[in-house]
Motif scaffolding. Structure first.
Motif, PDB file in Angstrom:
ATOM      1  N   MET A  15       0.839  -1.219   0.000  1.00 24.68           N
ATOM      2  CA  MET A  15       0.000   0.000   0.000  1.00 24.68           C
ATOM      3  C   MET A  15       0.860   1.251   0.000  1.00 24.68           C
ATOM      4  N   LEU A  16       1.909   1.233   0.840  1.00 21.46           N
ATOM      5  CA  LEU A  16       2.798   2.392   0.909  1.00 21.46           C
ATOM      6  C   LEU A  16       3.505   2.642  -0.408  1.00 21.46           C
ATOM      7  N   SER A  17       3.897   1.539  -1.096  1.00 23.98           N
ATOM      8  CA  SER A  17       4.572   1.705  -2.387  1.00 23.98           C
ATOM      9  C   SER A  17       3.636   2.285  -3.432  1.00 23.98           C
ATOM     10  N   ILE A  18       2.358   1.933  -3.368  1.00 25.78           N
ATOM     11  CA  ILE A  18       1.370   2.482  -4.308  1.00 25.78           C
ATOM     12  C   ILE A  18       1.216   3.984  -4.090  1.00 25.78           C
ATOM     13  N   VAL A  19       1.173   4.378  -2.820  1.00 25.11           N
ATOM     14  CA  VAL A  19       1.061   5.811  -2.500  1.00 25.11           C
ATOM     15  C   VAL A  19       2.280   6.562  -3.016  1.00 25.11           C
ATOM     16  N   LYS A  20       3.471   5.965  -2.816  1.00 25.93           N
ATOM     17  CA  LYS A  20       4.690   6.603  -3.302  1.00 25.93           C
ATOM     18  C   LYS A  20       4.669   6.751  -4.823  1.00 25.93           C
ATOM     19  N   ASP A  21       4.214   5.696  -5.507  1.00 23.46           N
ATOM     20  CA  ASP A  21       4.133   5.738  -6.971  1.00 23.46           C
ATOM     21  C   ASP A  21       3.162   6.816  -7.436  1.00 23.46           C
ATOM     22  N   LEU A  22       2.018   6.931  -6.755  1.00 25.27           N
ATOM     23  CA  LEU A  22       1.032   7.945  -7.121  1.00 25.27           C
ATOM     24  C   LEU A  22       1.579   9.353  -6.907  1.00 25.27           C
ATOM     25  N   LEU A  23       2.279   9.546  -5.779  1.00 24.51           N
ATOM     26  CA  LEU A  23       2.876  10.851  -5.511  1.00 24.51           C
ATOM     27  C   LEU A  23       3.950  11.188  -6.549  1.00 24.51           C
ATOM     28  N   CYS A  24       4.706  10.178  -6.950  1.00 23.26           N
ATOM     29  CA  CYS A  24       5.737  10.372  -7.966  1.00 23.26           C
ATOM     30  C   CYS A  24       5.111  10.773  -9.297  1.00 23.26           C
ATOM     31  N   LEU A  25       4.055  10.062  -9.667  1.00 17.06           N
ATOM     32  CA  LEU A  25       3.353  10.388 -10.917  1.00 17.06           C
ATOM     33  C   LEU A  25       2.770  11.793 -10.873  1.00 17.06           C
ATOM     34  N   ALA A  26       2.190  12.139  -9.711  1.00 13.07           N
ATOM     35  CA  ALA A  26       1.621  13.483  -9.557  1.00 13.07           C
ATOM     36  C   ALA A  26       2.710  14.543  -9.687  1.00 13.07           C
ATOM     37  N   GLY A  27       3.892  14.283  -9.108  1.00 12.89           N
ATOM     38  CA  GLY A  27       4.993  15.232  -9.208  1.00 12.89           C
ATOM     39  C   GLY A  27       5.499  15.384 -10.633  1.00 12.89           C
ATOM     40  N   VAL A  28       5.603  14.252 -11.338  1.00 13.21           N
ATOM     41  CA  VAL A  28       6.040  14.296 -12.742  1.00 13.21           C
ATOM     42  C   VAL A  28       5.034  15.070 -13.587  1.00 13.21           C
ATOM     43  N   TYR A  29       3.745  14.766 -13.372  1.00 12.38           N
ATOM     44  CA  TYR A  29       2.694  15.456 -14.132  1.00 12.38           C
ATOM     45  C   TYR A  29       2.735  16.964 -13.886  1.00 12.38           C
ATOM     46  N   ALA A  30       2.853  17.365 -12.615  1.00 10.12           N
ATOM     47  CA  ALA A  30       2.888  18.791 -12.274  1.00 10.12           C
ATOM     48  C   ALA A  30       4.109  19.472 -12.888  1.00 10.12           C
ATOM     49  N   THR A  31       5.244  18.788 -12.886  1.00 10.07           N
ATOM     50  CA  THR A  31       6.472  19.353 -13.464  1.00 10.07           C
ATOM     51  C   THR A  31       6.341  19.522 -14.966  1.00 10.07           C
ATOM     52  N   VAL A  32       5.831  18.487 -15.632  1.00 12.83           N
ATOM     53  CA  VAL A  32       5.650  18.556 -17.088  1.00 12.83           C
ATOM     54  C   VAL A  32       4.676  19.667 -17.452  1.00 12.83           C
ATOM     55  N   LEU A  33       3.591  19.770 -16.697  1.00 13.05           N
ATOM     56  CA  LEU A  33       2.598  20.810 -16.960  1.00 13.05           C
ATOM     57  C   LEU A  33       3.211  22.199 -16.786  1.00 13.05           C
ATOM     58  N   TRP A  34       4.003  22.386 -15.731  1.00 12.70           N
ATOM     59  CA  TRP A  34       4.663  23.664 -15.482  1.00 12.70           C
ATOM     60  C   TRP A  34       5.637  24.006 -16.609  1.00 12.70           C
ATOM     61  N   LEU A  35       6.438  23.030 -17.022  1.00 14.48           N
ATOM     62  CA  LEU A  35       7.395  23.250 -18.106  1.00 14.48           C
ATOM     63  C   LEU A  35       6.675  23.564 -19.417  1.00 14.48           C
ATOM     64  N   TYR A  36       5.577  22.863 -19.666  1.00 10.47           N
ATOM     65  CA  TYR A  36       4.816  23.093 -20.902  1.00 10.47           C
ATOM     66  C   TYR A  36       4.247  24.505 -20.939  1.00 10.47           C
ATOM     67  N   HIS A  37       3.645  24.905 -19.823  1.00 11.31           N
ATOM     68  CA  HIS A  37       2.976  26.213 -19.781  1.00 11.31           C
ATOM     69  C   HIS A  37       3.967  27.361 -19.922  1.00 11.31           C
ATOM     70  N   TYR A  38       5.096  27.282 -19.216  1.00  8.10           N
ATOM     71  CA  TYR A  38       6.010  28.415 -19.171  1.00  8.10           C
ATOM     72  C   TYR A  38       7.101  28.380 -20.232  1.00  8.10           C
ATOM     73  N   PHE A  39       7.381  27.204 -20.799  1.00  2.64           N
ATOM     74  CA  PHE A  39       8.517  27.125 -21.716  1.00  2.64           C
ATOM     75  C   PHE A  39       8.194  26.442 -23.039  1.00  2.64           C
ATOM     76  N   LEU A  40       7.654  25.222 -22.995  1.00  2.71           N
ATOM     77  CA  LEU A  40       7.506  24.449 -24.221  1.00  2.71           C
ATOM     78  C   LEU A  40       6.480  25.044 -25.173  1.00  2.71           C
ATOM     79  N   GLU A  41       5.293  25.367 -24.681  1.00  5.89           N
ATOM     80  CA  GLU A  41       4.252  25.915 -25.547  1.00  5.89           C
ATOM     81  C   GLU A  41       4.680  27.235 -26.182  1.00  5.89           C
ATOM     82  N   PRO A  42       5.196  28.214 -25.414  1.00  8.66           N
ATOM     83  CA  PRO A  42       5.659  29.453 -26.051  1.00  8.66           C
ATOM     84  C   PRO A  42       6.778  29.218 -27.052  1.00  8.66           C
TER      85      PRO A  42
END
Length: 309
Positions: free
Chosen positions: A1-28
């Motif tokens: 269960m703990l490993s699943i939570v860690k994986d979900l948090l990791c995915l959420a962090g990756v998603y948030a980072t990609v979204l931030w990079l896309y909005h401020y750098f990649l799209e422009p």
């Protein structure tokens, strides 16, 4: 269960980072690259792509005047709108002499409210408007909201919000009928998050940002575009009382820098700060809780206000 939570948090962090990079750098970046390639391949000049006339409000000083100069340099005819007739005549003559373009001007004070728009609508009807640059703005003193005069609050609404709203409503039907044109709204980074001691001013810029982004979607497929420009601190008449009191780490650009990069990006990106310095300066906003961001910005503005007063 703990490993699943860690994986979900990791995915959420990756998603948030990609979204931030896309909005401020990649799209422009993609927009700029594609827009530049398009200009090279099709060699589209602004008067051909959008139309012969550029209308610019607040056109006798600061960012508005610099936009007029850069657009005249691109071969557009320039219609200047501001409140002081003598300044309008001076700038119009300068543009005609330096760039050999046709100019017209309309003297109007947007602080006068709704009664100015019937006459303005009639005057604009005779022009084939390809670009509208909503630049005119008003910035009251840096004080708490309860200390702003009612006159200043009404001027904020009339100048910063109503002018852009009404002018867009006037020119968009013609642009859509011709299937070409672009509206360029000069807002501010103060519209990105609430700004204490500039609360009402920031709210007007947030309104313009929201309106612009919504219009961008509405205009898809019509041949008409809407670009949002959100510069940070700029050396203009609006900010002359306090920009030299800002902390050293606040990047303050000239109006010419903002206009030069802004005009270069016309048709290449839907949103720009006008200069990459200001884009870097605001990219940290979503990295903190909103309340913390507001508190930090508020302390900077309050410190500046104390130096002014």
């Amino acid at each position: 269960m703990l490993s699943i939570v860690k994986d979900l948090l990791c995915l959420a962090g990756v998603y948030a980072t990609v979204l931030w990079l896309y909005h401020y750098f990649l799209e422009p970046l993609c927009g700029i690259v594609w827009g530049s390639v398009r200009c090279l391949l099709w060699r589209e000049k602004l008067p051909i792509r959008y139309g012969p006339w550029a209308v610019i409000t607040g056109a006798t000083d600061g960012i508005g005047k610099c936009y007029a100069e850069k657009l005249a340099e691109k071969g557009l005819k320039i219609l200047l709108i501001s409140r002081t007739e003598s300044k309008l005549i001076k700038v119009a003559h300068e543009l005609e002499k330096k760039y050999d373009v046709e100019t017209k001007w309309i003297a109007v004070d947007f602080a006068n409210g709704p009664e100015i728009y019937d006459r303005l609508r009639q005057q604009l009807a005779e022009f084939d408007i390809g670009l509208l640059v909503n630049n005119v703005g008003f910035l009251p003193p840096l004080v708490s909201f309860d200390r702003i005069s009612e006159t200043d609050l009404l001027d904020l609404i009339h100048i910063n919000m109503m002018s852009a709203t009404m002018l867009m409503r006037m020119v968009l039907p013609g642009m859509k009928a011709r299937r070409r044109g672009i509206v360029i709204n000069i807002a501010s980074t103060s519209g990105d998050v609430p700004v204490p001691y500039m609360a009402a001013y920031g709210a007007t810029k947030s309104y313009l940002k929201s309106l612009s982004v919504a219009l961008q979607d509405e205009l898809r497929g019509t041949g008409v575009e809407c670009q949002l420009v959100t510069p940070g601190m700029v050396r203009t008449n609006l900010s002359r009382t306090f920009y030299d009191k800002m902390p050293w780490y606040i990047v303050i650009l000239s109006a010419e820098q903002v206009a030069r990069h802004g005009v270069f990006l016309i048709g290449k990106t839907w949103h720009t700060c006008g200069h990459w310095f200001h884009c870097i300066q605001v990219c940290w906003y979503p990295l903190l809780p909103l309340k913390a961001t507001v508190r930090i910005i508020g302390s900077i503005i309050k410190g500046t206000a104390n130096k002014v007063h």
